[in-house]
Structure formats: C-alpha cells, structure tokens
Design a protein around this motif. Structure first.
Motif, PDB file in Angstrom:
ATOM      1  N   ASP A 123      -9.885 -28.097  32.794  1.00 15.42           N
ATOM      2  CA  ASP A 123     -11.313 -27.784  32.835  1.00 15.42           C
ATOM      3  C   ASP A 123     -11.575 -26.464  32.107  1.00 15.42           C
ATOM      4  O   ASP A 123     -11.176 -25.401  32.585  1.00 15.42           O
ATOM      5  N   PRO A 124     -12.273 -26.490  30.964  1.00 14.61           N
ATOM      6  CA  PRO A 124     -12.526 -25.255  30.199  1.00 14.61           C
ATOM      7  C   PRO A 124     -13.288 -24.193  30.984  1.00 14.61           C
ATOM      8  O   PRO A 124     -13.238 -23.010  30.630  1.00 14.61           O
ATOM      9  N   ASP A 125     -13.986 -24.600  32.053  1.00 13.04           N
ATOM     10  CA  ASP A 125     -14.764 -23.637  32.835  1.00 13.04           C
ATOM     11  C   ASP A 125     -13.967 -23.026  33.984  1.00 13.04           C
ATOM     12  O   ASP A 125     -14.489 -22.182  34.718  1.00 13.04           O
ATOM     13  N   ASN A 126     -12.729 -23.435  34.153  1.00 13.18           N
ATOM     14  CA  ASN A 126     -11.909 -22.908  35.236  1.00 13.18           C
ATOM     15  C   ASN A 126     -10.916 -21.890  34.683  1.00 13.18           C
ATOM     16  O   ASN A 126     -10.409 -22.037  33.572  1.00 13.18           O
ATOM     17  N   ALA A 127     -10.633 -20.852  35.469  1.00 13.26           N
ATOM     18  CA  ALA A 127      -9.692 -19.814  35.023  1.00 13.26           C
ATOM     19  C   ALA A 127      -8.277 -20.356  34.838  1.00 13.26           C
ATOM     20  O   ALA A 127      -7.460 -19.743  34.150  1.00 13.26           O
ATOM     21  N   ALA A 128      -7.979 -21.522  35.443  1.00 11.60           N
ATOM     22  CA  ALA A 128      -6.651 -22.130  35.309  1.00 11.60           C
ATOM     23  C   ALA A 128      -6.524 -22.956  34.031  1.00 11.60           C
ATOM     24  O   ALA A 128      -5.438 -23.480  33.746  1.00 11.60           O
ATOM     25  N   TYR A 129      -7.569 -23.054  33.268  1.00 16.52           N
ATOM     26  CA  TYR A 129      -7.579 -23.899  32.069  1.00 16.52           C
ATOM     27  C   TYR A 129      -6.420 -23.534  31.129  1.00 16.52           C
ATOM     28  O   TYR A 129      -6.207 -22.368  30.803  1.00 16.52           O
ATOM     29  N   GLY A 130      -5.708 -24.565  30.720  1.00 14.03           N
ATOM     30  CA  GLY A 130      -4.619 -24.372  29.769  1.00 14.03           C
ATOM     31  C   GLY A 130      -3.250 -24.202  30.399  1.00 14.03           C
ATOM     32  O   GLY A 130      -2.233 -24.350  29.714  1.00 14.03           O
ATOM     33  N   LEU A 131      -3.209 -23.865  31.689  1.00 17.88           N
ATOM     34  CA  LEU A 131      -1.931 -23.718  32.371  1.00 17.88           C
ATOM     35  C   LEU A 131      -1.407 -25.089  32.793  1.00 17.88           C
ATOM     36  O   LEU A 131      -2.104 -26.094  32.689  1.00 17.88           O
ATOM     37  N   ALA A 132      -0.194 -25.118  33.289  1.00 14.34           N
ATOM     38  CA  ALA A 132       0.382 -26.349  33.828  1.00 14.34           C
ATOM     39  C   ALA A 132       0.829 -26.083  35.255  1.00 14.34           C
ATOM     40  O   ALA A 132       1.419 -25.035  35.552  1.00 14.34           O
ATOM     41  N   GLY A 133       0.537 -27.006  36.147  1.00 22.52           N
ATOM     42  CA  GLY A 133       0.933 -26.857  37.539  1.00 22.52           C
ATOM     43  C   GLY A 133       2.440 -26.736  37.673  1.00 22.52           C
ATOM     44  O   GLY A 133       3.196 -27.333  36.906  1.00 22.52           O
ATOM     45  N   TRP A 134       2.859 -25.961  38.658  1.00 25.20           N
ATOM     46  CA  TRP A 134       4.292 -25.729  38.886  1.00 25.20           C
ATOM     47  C   TRP A 134       5.040 -27.041  39.059  1.00 25.20           C
ATOM     48  O   TRP A 134       6.087 -27.268  38.471  1.00 25.20           O
ATOM     49  N   GLY A 135       4.496 -27.954  39.866  1.00 21.95           N
ATOM     50  CA  GLY A 135       5.101 -29.258  40.081  1.00 21.95           C
ATOM     51  C   GLY A 135       4.024 -30.275  40.389  1.00 21.95           C
ATOM     52  O   GLY A 135       2.872 -29.929  40.649  1.00 21.95           O
ATOM     53  N   ILE A 136       4.405 -31.542  40.378  1.00 23.78           N
ATOM     54  CA  ILE A 136       3.404 -32.603  40.561  1.00 23.78           C
ATOM     55  C   ILE A 136       3.733 -33.524  41.728  1.00 23.78           C
ATOM     56  O   ILE A 136       3.009 -34.506  41.961  1.00 23.78           O
ATOM     57  N   THR A 137       4.790 -33.234  42.479  1.00 28.07           N
ATOM     58  CA  THR A 137       5.200 -34.126  43.553  1.00 28.07           C
ATOM     59  C   THR A 137       4.192 -34.141  44.689  1.00 28.07           C
ATOM     60  O   THR A 137       4.005 -35.160  45.346  1.00 28.07           O
ATOM     61  N   SER A 138       3.550 -33.023  44.945  1.00 30.90           N
ATOM     62  CA  SER A 138       2.515 -32.953  45.983  1.00 30.90           C
ATOM     63  C   SER A 138       1.594 -31.784  45.659  1.00 30.90           C
ATOM     64  O   SER A 138       1.861 -30.976  44.765  1.00 30.90           O
ATOM     65  N   ASP A 139       0.506 -31.687  46.425  1.00 29.98           N
ATOM     66  CA  ASP A 139      -0.454 -30.601  46.200  1.00 29.98           C
ATOM     67  C   ASP A 139       0.167 -29.230  46.437  1.00 29.98           C
ATOM     68  O   ASP A 139      -0.267 -28.235  45.851  1.00 29.98           O
ATOM     69  N   ILE A 140       1.179 -29.166  47.315  1.00 30.45           N
ATOM     70  CA  ILE A 140       1.842 -27.886  47.588  1.00 30.45           C
ATOM     71  C   ILE A 140       2.397 -27.297  46.296  1.00 30.45           C
ATOM     72  O   ILE A 140       2.375 -26.084  46.083  1.00 30.45           O
ATOM     73  N   TRP A 141       2.908 -28.171  45.432  1.00 31.78           N
ATOM     74  CA  TRP A 141       3.476 -27.727  44.169  1.00 31.78           C
ATOM     75  C   TRP A 141       2.401 -27.609  43.093  1.00 31.78           C
ATOM     76  O   TRP A 141       2.448 -26.698  42.266  1.00 31.78           O
ATOM     77  N   LEU A 142       1.447 -28.514  43.110  1.00 32.65           N
ATOM     78  CA  LEU A 142       0.467 -28.572  42.032  1.00 32.65           C
ATOM     79  C   LEU A 142      -0.472 -27.374  42.018  1.00 32.65           C
ATOM     80  O   LEU A 142      -0.912 -26.925  40.959  1.00 32.65           O
ATOM     81  N   ILE A 143      -0.779 -26.833  43.195  1.00 30.43           N
ATOM     82  CA  ILE A 143      -1.724 -25.712  43.228  1.00 30.43           C
ATOM     83  C   ILE A 143      -1.081 -24.411  42.763  1.00 30.43           C
ATOM     84  O   ILE A 143      -1.783 -23.455  42.439  1.00 30.43           O
ATOM     85  N   ALA A 144       0.246 -24.360  42.731  1.00 29.31           N
ATOM     86  CA  ALA A 144       0.940 -23.107  42.424  1.00 29.31           C
ATOM     87  C   ALA A 144       1.143 -22.944  40.925  1.00 29.31           C
ATOM     88  O   ALA A 144       1.375 -23.914  40.207  1.00 29.31           O
ATOM     89  N   ASN A 145       1.079 -21.703  40.467  1.00 35.92           N
ATOM     90  CA  ASN A 145       1.318 -21.431  39.058  1.00 35.92           C
ATOM     91  C   ASN A 145       2.101 -20.133  38.912  1.00 35.92           C
ATOM     92  O   ASN A 145       1.563 -19.042  39.103  1.00 35.92           O
ATOM     93  N   TYR A 146       3.381 -20.280  38.596  1.00 37.03           N
ATOM     94  CA  TYR A 146       4.249 -19.141  38.309  1.00 37.03           C
ATOM     95  C   TYR A 146       4.267 -18.918  36.796  1.00 37.03           C
ATOM     96  O   TYR A 146       4.544 -19.849  36.030  1.00 37.03           O
ATOM     97  N   GLY A 147       4.007 -17.690  36.366  1.00 37.66           N
ATOM     98  CA  GLY A 147       4.087 -17.392  34.944  1.00 37.66           C
ATOM     99  C   GLY A 147       5.478 -17.629  34.404  1.00 37.66           C
ATOM    100  O   GLY A 147       5.669 -18.146  33.301  1.00 37.66           O
ATOM    101  N   ASP A 148       6.497 -17.279  35.199  1.00 42.93           N
ATOM    102  CA  ASP A 148       7.881 -17.451  34.778  1.00 42.93           C
ATOM    103  C   ASP A 148       8.218 -18.922  34.552  1.00 42.93           C
ATOM    104  O   ASP A 148       8.845 -19.289  33.557  1.00 42.93           O
ATOM    105  N   ASP A 149       7.802 -19.786  35.470  1.00 37.96           N
ATOM    106  CA  ASP A 149       8.117 -21.206  35.331  1.00 37.96           C
ATOM    107  C   ASP A 149       7.340 -21.836  34.179  1.00 37.96           C
ATOM    108  O   ASP A 149       7.858 -22.703  33.467  1.00 37.96           O
ATOM    109  N   ASN A 150       6.095 -21.429  34.003  1.00 36.64           N
ATOM    110  CA  ASN A 150       5.345 -21.895  32.834  1.00 36.64           C
ATOM    111  C   ASN A 150       6.006 -21.427  31.543  1.00 36.64           C
ATOM    112  O   ASN A 150       6.036 -22.139  30.539  1.00 36.64           O
TER     113      ASN A 150
END
Length: 720
Positions: free
Chosen positions: A374-401
């Motif tokens: 979403d271009p209007d969200n501050a998370a735009y362009g990043l990738a979720g830490w993981g996709i197995t569940s929301d616990i992983w998807l909501i997280a964003n580590y700069g190191d892992d990205n």
C-alpha cells in the motif's frame, strides 16, 4: 626333614591353585536380555575376554545364568513399554550373587514407582556422584535425547535428571527438582536406570567421551576383575573429516555438493499441496511449528518457498523435526545458495529453483501485499518477516529484510533474471525511509507501528542502537545501494552510524547471544565502506574489526564464541537452573568454552572475512579465511542413517571435543538446529564464491536496480 615336608606341601598347594586359576581363566560370561540391534549389546561384544550370551526372554536368562555371572536387562521397546520382570527376578539375582544392570523396569522391590512415565522437554542428565571417577565427573551434564523416565523415590542416585544451566557442568549446582536416572540397589548388587541408557548410539547421546566413561563405569561394576579397556563406537552423526585427517584436493567442491544436496534431502523445499499441513502443524505459538521429517515428503522446486530449519529437538530415535515457518530471509538465502552452488558446480538446473524461491516470496506470497503493498502505508515496499502466521507477518526486522535483499541480488547476478529489480530497489528505499537520522533503524518495527505513523516519523527519529547484529547488514545494503545509484542519501547516514558504532567498539555495544557475533557482523559493512571510500580511517576501522575477530580464531580454524560486557547482552547464558530453555541463549556458559556458533557468528565471520580479503588482498586475512573454510568442510555433518542431516552445518560445534555439542538452552534455535538460510545458505554460498574466485561485491557489481530508482524515489521520498 620337617622343612622338606613343608616345601613339598607348599609346592603341591601352589600347583593346585595354579590349576584352578588356569581352568577358570577363560573369558568371563555376561548374560544379556535385549534384541540383537541394541546399542549396548553391540558395544559389549567388542570387550576383550568377555563372552556375551544373549537371551530372548528374561525367564530363559534366569534359568541359565550361573552363580556370579553379571546380568544386563535392557529396554528395547523404550519409551513405549517398560521392562516386565518375573516375580522371582530379584530373589534369583540375590541367591546366585549376580551383579546386574537393569533399565526402565515396570516394578522394583521396596521402592515406590509411579505408574505414569515422564517425557521431558528440557531436562538433562547430571552426574551426582564419584561413581564414574573423573570421567564423567560429578555435576557433569549429559544429553539423553528424547528423555523419558519413571519417577521414583530413592536417594543417592549416581545420575539424576533436572532442568540445569551450563555447558559441560552444572554451574549453579544441582537443580532443586531432580529425579533419579541411575542408582544402586546394594542389597542386590544391582544398578537400575529409570530410563534407557542403552539407546545411546541411535539416540545420539552426547558428549561421546562422557558416555564412554558412563559405560566403562557400569561395566566395571558388573565385571570388577576384568580389564574393560577403551570403549569405542562410531556415532551415527559425525563430522566429514577428523581434525587430523588429510583433506582431499577437491574437498571444498565436495562440501558445496553436499551442502546444496542437504536442502533436498532435508525436504526444505516445500512441495505442492502442503498448505493445510503447514497450517495444521502451526498452533499460533511462535516456536512450535513442527513437521516430522520423512523421506516420503515430496521434494519441491522452490515454487512454494522453503521451510526455515531442522529444529534442535532430538527424539529417542535420533530424529529431528522440520521447522515449518516460512521466512523471507531464509528464502532469499536459500535461493542464493542454489544459484551460487549451481554456478560453481555447473548445475544450471539450480537456477530454476533459485528463481522460483525469490519469485515466490517477492511476488506470489502475502509478504509484499496488503500494508506492504500500500503506497499510503509507512510499511510500503518492505517484506514481512514471515508468512506462516500473522505473528510473523506483522514483524519487520531490518536485518532480516537486508539478508532477503542480499540473497535476491546474488541470485539475480548469477541467474541474470531481473524480474525483481524493481522490488529490490523499492525495498532499499523502504528501509532507508524507515531508518532514523543517525543511521540506526532499531531491532524491528511492526505493522501496528507502521499503521500508526507515516514514514517521515521513522525517518526523523533521533536515536542510536550500537547493535551490529541488528544494524550492520542493513548498512551493507545501503552502501551497496549508494554504489548502484550514486545518491549520497544512502551513504551519509550509514557512514555516520558505522563510525559511531566503531567508536564504541566493543564495550558500548549491545550484544545478542554473544559478542563474537557482533564482531563478525560488522565486517561486511566495513569492507564495503572501504570499497566506496578507501581512506586510512576506513581501512583502520576494518583492520580493527578484523583483528578483534581473529583474536577468537583457534588453530583449527574455528571461531570461539565470546560473551560481551555484563549487562549488555540480550540473551546471555542462562543465569538460573530453572531458566534453562525458557528464552534464546548463548551456546556457552563462560568465556573460554571451546564452542563455535554457526548460526550467529561463524557463518557471518566467513562472509565478512571473505569480503575483507577481496577488498584488501591481505594474505593474513586470506590465511584466516582458508583456515575457516577448511574447518567448516571438516565439521560438515556426515550421516548415512539421517539423510535429513547429511551435508548440513549444525549450530553448535565443540572444537575441543571435535563434536557437535553446546548448551541447548536456546528455546528457538538450539545447539543442533540447522538454519536453512543463516547457516546453510551463507556457508554454501561463500564456499561457492571461493570456487568462483569472486566476492559478493564484485559478483553483483553490474546490477541494474538503479534503472527504477528515480521513479521510486519520487514516489517514496517526496520532498527529500
């Protein structure tokens, strides 16, 4: 005359005694009840001057055993079935004066035993007496994998189970809550185990030397007048080469071949139709998504992504489960391993798998959709830490990205597939605009925070975080982006952050599981900073970091794990027995422990030193990298019985013992874990880069991500 008669009588007596000794000097007999495949049975057959007689029933053994012959009763159906003893077993043992070793019994005379057995997750075995002499010594820690035991009430046990802190020894003494695992019944001259110790080879009990001492002690108790000698067996999981073994000419290429084959053998590539299986195996607790490994699991082609790891949990059969979490960093790092190994070995079929993996995570999966798209969200362009569940998807580590991006650019450079250039450039800008004004991003930012603030809020933050583990690889990506775009916006903040961090070297650093990993992580951005700006100041910083890391390198090539300044560690060694296994933790108990960490330190030291050599061409650094490469090729897992482990690098390696061993306290990624990306991905990739005689910087030099830069900068950094 009297003296003459006495001499005759003495000679006659000695002759009779000699004859008795002669006729009784044959091999001692030891009677065993077990199957032919029992580990201990196989071991005792190698004993000198001992004849082993195996019985198919305890009743038969009782009938045929002679007076004074030692007896061993083993639990072949452990842990499902306890050993059923005839009513007269103990009476016969007492009458015939038989010493015995008995394990996992259904009943014992005059001892209270609970009906239900206990299956332990975090308890280890602790030596509780001097019964074994100094090996193992009192308070020594032993791993009994898949430990199941019978709770009983008795005192004076030689080995107990308990939740205990420490690497080799119980550093805080015995825990308050212990259960007997091995004890004596002196009235019967017997040793009783409330679990199965005879499963030590199949169950991969460790450390080996300590278990050699355990069995020497038990057998010497049963055969007090026999010379047991050195006990030896071949572990089912071992190193590819010993420390002294001469390496073959092509050892590095063979190591790459095994390293990349591991992904298939371990079933890391997710096959079609496993969506529901993954969902059902995951129970919304971050570390508990397990899938039993099986050769019947189909081998995927990367189109559905990759599993994260083989977990450190070992059962009584020596098996380890698959960790089913799907993560961006592991996906990118697995892709680069397939691409680089394919290039080094001439296996272009690997390119398809590598491309499928990157395409899956960046284009097909939910990782770059919704808020991340979403271009209007501050998370735009990043990738979720993981996709197995929301616990992983909501997280964003700069190191892992960052490592997802590094994996993607390496894969792109080798396969020449530029389908992801746009998203890679977008991710670089997304990381930049959520990094503060002093060049630090912090450990992680989650979607609720992104939903609450615009990107400018994060871009204008004023804080520092002297944590190379969390920051360094993102700095490397920013320097790489500067080299490709020429825009100082990527360099200015990054350079300030690197210099500020090096000014705090190392007492001012916050360390995660150990300080050694921080020393390893900082090498990559320092090497690339010298690439961009080869000043004396930058070279001095690089050499300071190189020297600091090489202080930890052993003659074997191993990098010793190290703890940092007290109070600065996020996950230090366990400080209380009851805390063992409750959090992430170090593999060691104290500085000086001869353990290498291949998840957090050695793998990244390998990459950092490799890149440092290619920018400096310093022979001293090259020798250090060569030694480390040899060490890694030696300790690569070899196992015919466990194809899911063969060709892998486990997290912990004790280079003093030259055995896979460490404190298994880390509740997420313990001593025997095999991380598909962080460990297997980077070690395989760097070995392949060595075969290609190139660095990551040189390999990716011709990237075309800058073609998307101007348009994306206007969109994502308006007014900057």
């Amino acid at each position: 005359m009297k003296l003459y008669l006495k001499l005759i009588l003495l000679v006659t007596f000695l002759s009779i005694v000699g004859t008795v000794v002669y006729y009784n000097s044959g091999p001692r007999k030891i009677h065993v009840y077990c199957s032919e495949t029992n580990d201990l049975y196989g071991l005792i057959q190698t004993l000198k001057d001992v004849k082993t007689i195996r019985h198919n029933s305890i009743e038969d053994l009782i009938l045929k055993v002679k007076k004074g012959d030692p007896v061993i009763i083993l639990a072949d159906e452990y842990p499902a079935v306890r050993t059923v003893l005839p009513d007269n077993f103990f009476d016969v043992m007492k009458q015939k004066e038989n010493r015995f070793y008995l394990e996992y019994p259904q009943w014992l005379p005059n001892i209270k035993m609970k009906t239900e057995t206990v299956k332990s997750k975090y308890k280890r075995a602790i030596v509780n007496s001097s019964f074994f002499g100094s090996l193992p010594d009192s308070l020594a820690i032993l791993a009994v994998n898949g430990l199941t035991y019978i709770p009983i009430e008795t005192s004076g046990a030689h080995i107990v189970s308990g939740r205990v802190a420490g690497l080799d020894h119980a550093v805080y003494g015995l825990p308050k809550d212990t259960s007997p695992l091995l004890f004596e019944m002196p009235e019967y001259s017997g040793l009783v185990a409330t679990t199965s110790f005879s499963n030590f080879i199949k169950g991969r009990y460790a450390p080996k030397q300590e278990w050699q001492g355990v069995w020497s002690g038990v057998l010497e108790h049963l055969l007090p007048d026999s010379d047991i000698g050195a006990l030896e067996w071949t572990p089912v999981v071992q190193t590819t080469f010993t420390m002294q073994e001469q390496l073959p000419q092509n050892y590095q290429k063979k190591s790459i071949e095994k390293g990349i084959s591991w992904f298939r053998n371990a079933r890391m590539l997710i096959p079609d139709g496993y969506e529901d299986i993954i969902k059902n195996a995951y129970d919304e607790k971050i570390y508990t998504g397990f899938l039993p490994w099986s050769e019947n699991i189909p081998i995927g082609d990367g189109s559905n992504g990759t599993f994260e790891c083989i977990y450190s949990r070992i059962d009584e059969k020596g098996n380890q489960p698959i960790g089913i979490v799907q993560r961006g960093d592991c996906t990118g790092e697995t892709a680069m391993a397939f691409a680089s190994a394919g290039k080094a070995l001439g296996l272009k079929d690997n390119y398809k798998i590598a491309n499928n993996l990157i395409d899956f995570y960046l284009n097909k999966s939910v990782a770059t959709k919704n808020e991340y798209g979403d271009p209007d969200n501050a998370a735009y362009g990043l990738a979720g830490w993981g996709i197995t569940s929301d616990i992983w998807l909501i997280a964003n580590y700069g190191d892992d990205n960052a490592r997802l991006m590094l994996g993607a650019v390496i894969t792109t450079a080798i396969t020449e597939n530029r389908d992801w250039d746009y998203k890679i450039m977008r991710m670089l800008l997304a990381q930049l605009r959520t990094t503060g004004k002093k060049g630090f991003r912090g450990d992680r930012i989650d979607l609720p925070q992104f939903n609450q603030h615009d990107w400018k809020y994060f871009y204008d933050r004023d804080f520092v975080s002297y944590s190379p583990h969390m920051e360094a690889y993102l700095w490397a990506c920013m320097l790489w982006a500067y080299d490709k775009t020429g825009d100082p916006i990527f360099l200015e903040r990054t350079e300030k952050a690197i210099k500020a961090t090096m000014n705090e070297y190392t007492d001012g650093w916050r360390w995660m599981n150990g300080l050694a990993q921080e020393k390893a992580r900082i090498l990559l951005p320092l090497s690339w900073l010298v690439r961009i700006n080869n000043t004396k100041e930058n070279r001095d910083m690089l050499y300071k970091a190189v020297d600091g890391l090489l202080e930890l390198q052993d003659a074997s090539g191993a990098i010793r794990e190290e703890l940092g300044k007290p109070g600065k560690g996020m996950f230090p060694p366990t400080r209380r027995n009851e805390d063992y296994g409750t959090n992430e933790a170090s593999l060691i108990a104290k500085n000086g422990d001869k353990v290498s960490d291949l998840l957090y330190t050695t793998n990244f030291a390998f990459l950092g030193l490799h890149e440092a050599y290619y920018v400096t061409k310093d022979d001293r650094i090259k020798k250090a990298v060569d030694k480390l490469a040899e060490f890694l090729c030696r300790i690569q897992v070899k196992s015919e019985r466990h194809p899911e482990l063969h060709g892998a690098w486990m997290r912990a390696f004790d280079y003093g013992r030259f055995e896979h061993w460490g404190s298994n306290s880390d509740h997420g990624w313990g001593a025997w874990a095999i991380e598909s990306g962080w460990t297997q991905g980077w070690i395989t990739t760097v070995l392949a880069l060595r075969e290609m005689d190139t660095s990551v910087w040189d390999l990716t030099k011709q990237s075309k991500v800058n073609e998307h830069y101007d348009a994306l900068k206007k969109e994502m950094l308006p007014g900057i």
